[in-house]
Design a protein around this motif. Structure first.
Motif, PDB file in Angstrom:
ATOM      1  N   THR A 254      -8.466  -1.146  -3.170  1.00  0.00           N
ATOM      2  CA  THR A 254      -7.033  -0.856  -3.080  1.00  0.00           C
ATOM      3  C   THR A 254      -6.583  -0.993  -1.635  1.00  0.00           C
ATOM      4  O   THR A 254      -7.252  -0.498  -0.722  1.00  0.00           O
ATOM      5  CB  THR A 254      -6.722   0.573  -3.569  1.00  0.00           C
ATOM      6  OG1 THR A 254      -7.133   0.702  -4.932  1.00  0.00           O
ATOM      7  CG2 THR A 254      -5.232   0.862  -3.476  1.00  0.00           C
TER       8      THR A 254
ATOM      9  N   GLN B 246      -2.913  -0.627   0.078  1.00  0.00           N
ATOM     10  CA  GLN B 246      -1.475  -0.413   0.035  1.00  0.00           C
ATOM     11  C   GLN B 246      -0.942  -0.205   1.450  1.00  0.00           C
ATOM     12  O   GLN B 246      -1.332   0.730   2.136  1.00  0.00           O
ATOM     13  CB  GLN B 246      -1.142   0.793  -0.844  1.00  0.00           C
ATOM     14  CG  GLN B 246      -1.457   0.551  -2.325  1.00  0.00           C
ATOM     15  CD  GLN B 246      -1.079   1.729  -3.188  1.00  0.00           C
ATOM     16  OE1 GLN B 246      -1.862   2.650  -3.383  1.00  0.00           O
ATOM     17  NE2 GLN B 246       0.141   1.696  -3.722  1.00  0.00           N
TER      18      GLN B 246
ATOM     19  N   PHE C 144      -6.133  -4.245  -5.874  1.00  0.00           N
ATOM     20  CA  PHE C 144      -4.693  -4.064  -5.899  1.00  0.00           C
ATOM     21  C   PHE C 144      -4.215  -4.094  -4.451  1.00  0.00           C
ATOM     22  O   PHE C 144      -4.508  -3.193  -3.664  1.00  0.00           O
ATOM     23  CB  PHE C 144      -4.314  -2.732  -6.553  1.00  0.00           C
ATOM     24  CG  PHE C 144      -2.832  -2.460  -6.538  1.00  0.00           C
ATOM     25  CD1 PHE C 144      -1.955  -3.273  -7.239  1.00  0.00           C
ATOM     26  CD2 PHE C 144      -2.313  -1.393  -5.808  1.00  0.00           C
ATOM     27  CE1 PHE C 144      -0.582  -3.042  -7.221  1.00  0.00           C
ATOM     28  CE2 PHE C 144      -0.945  -1.145  -5.784  1.00  0.00           C
ATOM     29  CZ  PHE C 144      -0.081  -1.974  -6.494  1.00  0.00           C
TER      30      PHE C 144
ATOM     31  N   ASP D  48      -0.939  -4.230  -2.128  1.00  0.00           N
ATOM     32  CA  ASP D  48       0.503  -4.004  -2.131  1.00  0.00           C
ATOM     33  C   ASP D  48       1.005  -3.941  -0.686  1.00  0.00           C
ATOM     34  O   ASP D  48       0.642  -3.048   0.074  1.00  0.00           O
ATOM     35  CB  ASP D  48       0.803  -2.689  -2.859  1.00  0.00           C
ATOM     36  CG  ASP D  48       2.299  -2.424  -2.988  1.00  0.00           C
ATOM     37  OD1 ASP D  48       3.085  -3.384  -2.867  1.00  0.00           O
ATOM     38  OD2 ASP D  48       2.671  -1.256  -3.202  1.00  0.00           O
TER      39      ASP D  48
ATOM     40  N   THR E  95      -4.309  -7.961  -8.443  1.00  0.00           N
ATOM     41  CA  THR E  95      -2.854  -7.899  -8.471  1.00  0.00           C
ATOM     42  C   THR E  95      -2.366  -7.796  -7.031  1.00  0.00           C
ATOM     43  O   THR E  95      -2.797  -6.904  -6.288  1.00  0.00           O
ATOM     44  CB  THR E  95      -2.371  -6.682  -9.276  1.00  0.00           C
ATOM     45  OG1 THR E  95      -2.841  -6.794 -10.632  1.00  0.00           O
ATOM     46  CG2 THR E  95      -0.852  -6.618  -9.291  1.00  0.00           C
TER      47      THR E  95
ATOM     48  N   TYR F 151       1.025  -7.887  -4.478  1.00  0.00           N
ATOM     49  CA  TYR F 151       2.464  -7.836  -4.276  1.00  0.00           C
ATOM     50  C   TYR F 151       2.803  -7.919  -2.783  1.00  0.00           C
ATOM     51  O   TYR F 151       2.258  -7.164  -1.973  1.00  0.00           O
ATOM     52  CB  TYR F 151       3.057  -6.528  -4.810  1.00  0.00           C
ATOM     53  CG  TYR F 151       2.930  -6.307  -6.296  1.00  0.00           C
ATOM     54  CD1 TYR F 151       3.345  -7.266  -7.208  1.00  0.00           C
ATOM     55  CD2 TYR F 151       2.405  -5.106  -6.790  1.00  0.00           C
ATOM     56  CE1 TYR F 151       3.249  -7.043  -8.574  1.00  0.00           C
ATOM     57  CE2 TYR F 151       2.304  -4.882  -8.161  1.00  0.00           C
ATOM     58  CZ  TYR F 151       2.723  -5.857  -9.047  1.00  0.00           C
ATOM     59  OH  TYR F 151       2.618  -5.637 -10.399  1.00  0.00           O
ATOM     60  N   TYR F 152       3.704  -8.815  -2.434  1.00  0.00           N
ATOM     61  CA  TYR F 152       4.248  -8.893  -1.080  1.00  0.00           C
ATOM     62  C   TYR F 152       3.159  -8.874   0.009  1.00  0.00           C
ATOM     63  O   TYR F 152       3.325  -8.254   1.056  1.00  0.00           O
ATOM     64  CB  TYR F 152       5.242  -7.742  -0.835  1.00  0.00           C
ATOM     65  CG  TYR F 152       6.429  -7.778  -1.753  1.00  0.00           C
ATOM     66  CD1 TYR F 152       7.545  -8.556  -1.440  1.00  0.00           C
ATOM     67  CD2 TYR F 152       6.431  -7.056  -2.947  1.00  0.00           C
ATOM     68  CE1 TYR F 152       8.645  -8.596  -2.296  1.00  0.00           C
ATOM     69  CE2 TYR F 152       7.519  -7.089  -3.812  1.00  0.00           C
ATOM     70  CZ  TYR F 152       8.624  -7.870  -3.478  1.00  0.00           C
ATOM     71  OH  TYR F 152       9.691  -7.901  -4.326  1.00  0.00           O
TER      72      TYR F 152
ATOM     73  N   SER G 174       4.440 -13.338  -2.228  1.00  0.00           N
ATOM     74  CA  SER G 174       3.474 -13.239  -1.138  1.00  0.00           C
ATOM     75  C   SER G 174       3.545 -14.456  -0.228  1.00  0.00           C
ATOM     76  O   SER G 174       3.966 -15.538  -0.640  1.00  0.00           O
ATOM     77  CB  SER G 174       2.062 -13.058  -1.695  1.00  0.00           C
ATOM     78  OG  SER G 174       1.936 -11.792  -2.308  1.00  0.00           O
TER      79      SER G 174
END
Length: 218
Positions: free
Chosen positions: A44, A46, A64, A66, A84, A86-87, A108
């Motif tokens: 992860t 983020q 993940f 983010d 996954t 995002y951005y 992205s």
């Protein structure tokens, strides 16, 4: 005991990675060791700041990411399948020969990224910015690149069979030797693109017509 040993091992790896990462001539701040540990242990990331990360061959399957900053990261041969994203910011990153199968990526930045030889089959990359990216020999079969920016991208010998390039901007892209069998190019921008050596058999062209260029059965 095993859990403690594993945690200590990951922390040591993270610390070692931090020591090897630089942005220009400035070392990454120490608190980013926590970002690296989160990525390595929990897959992860983020709002993590990992610009310049050197982790070739890393197993980051089902991650993940983010709003992750991975500019100029060295991830050649890394596994990011089923992730996954995002951005994320992968500008100038080395993702050559990486495993990106079945990834979901939205909004992205992959400007000037090296994706040569990467396998992104059956992925969904929406609004991706691949301006001047190197995708030579990449496997992009069944990929979705809806409204993607591929300006001046190197797509030589890339496989885009059954790919969706609806509304994509391919201005000035190099498609020499590319395979776009049954690809959807509806409303795509092909300005200054030489398609003479491109397989467009049964591809849907920007005007909605079906191309027979490259078909051998006729």
């Amino acid at each position: 005991m095993k859990s403690t040993a594993f945690t200590n091992s990951v922390t040591a790896i993270a610390s070692a990675l931090v020591a090897s990462i630089t942005i220009g001539t400035t070392a990454v701040q120490a608190q980013n060791a926590q970002h690296i540990q989160s990525l390595l242990t929990h897959h992860t990331c983020q709002r993590c700041e990992l610009s310049g990360l050197a982790a070739p061959g890393a197993n980051l399957r089902e991650s993940f990411l983010d709003v992750a900053d991975l500019r100029k990261s060295a991830l050649s041969g890394a596994t990011l399948a089923y992730s996954t994203i995002y951005y994320a910011d992968f500008r100038g990153a080395d993702l050559s020969n990486s495993d990106l199968r079945n990834t979901f990526l939205i909004n992205s930045d992959l400007i000037q990224a090296n994706l040569s030889g990467a396998n992104a089959r059956n992925s969904r990359w929406k609004y991706a910015d691949l301006t001047e990216a190197n995708l030579q020999n990449a496997n992009l079969i069944d990929i979705e690149l809806v409204y993607a920016k591929l300006n001046r991208a190197n797509l030589t010998k890339v496989s885009l069979r059954n790919a969706s390039l609806y509304g994509a901007d391919l201005t000035g892209a190099n498609l020499k030797g590319a395979d776009l069998y049954r690809a959807d190019l509806t409303d795509a921008n092909l300005t200054n693109v030489d398609l003479t050596q491109t397989n467009l058999c049964r591809a849907t062209m920007p005007d909605g017509k079906i191309s027979m260029q490259g078909c051998t059965e006729f």
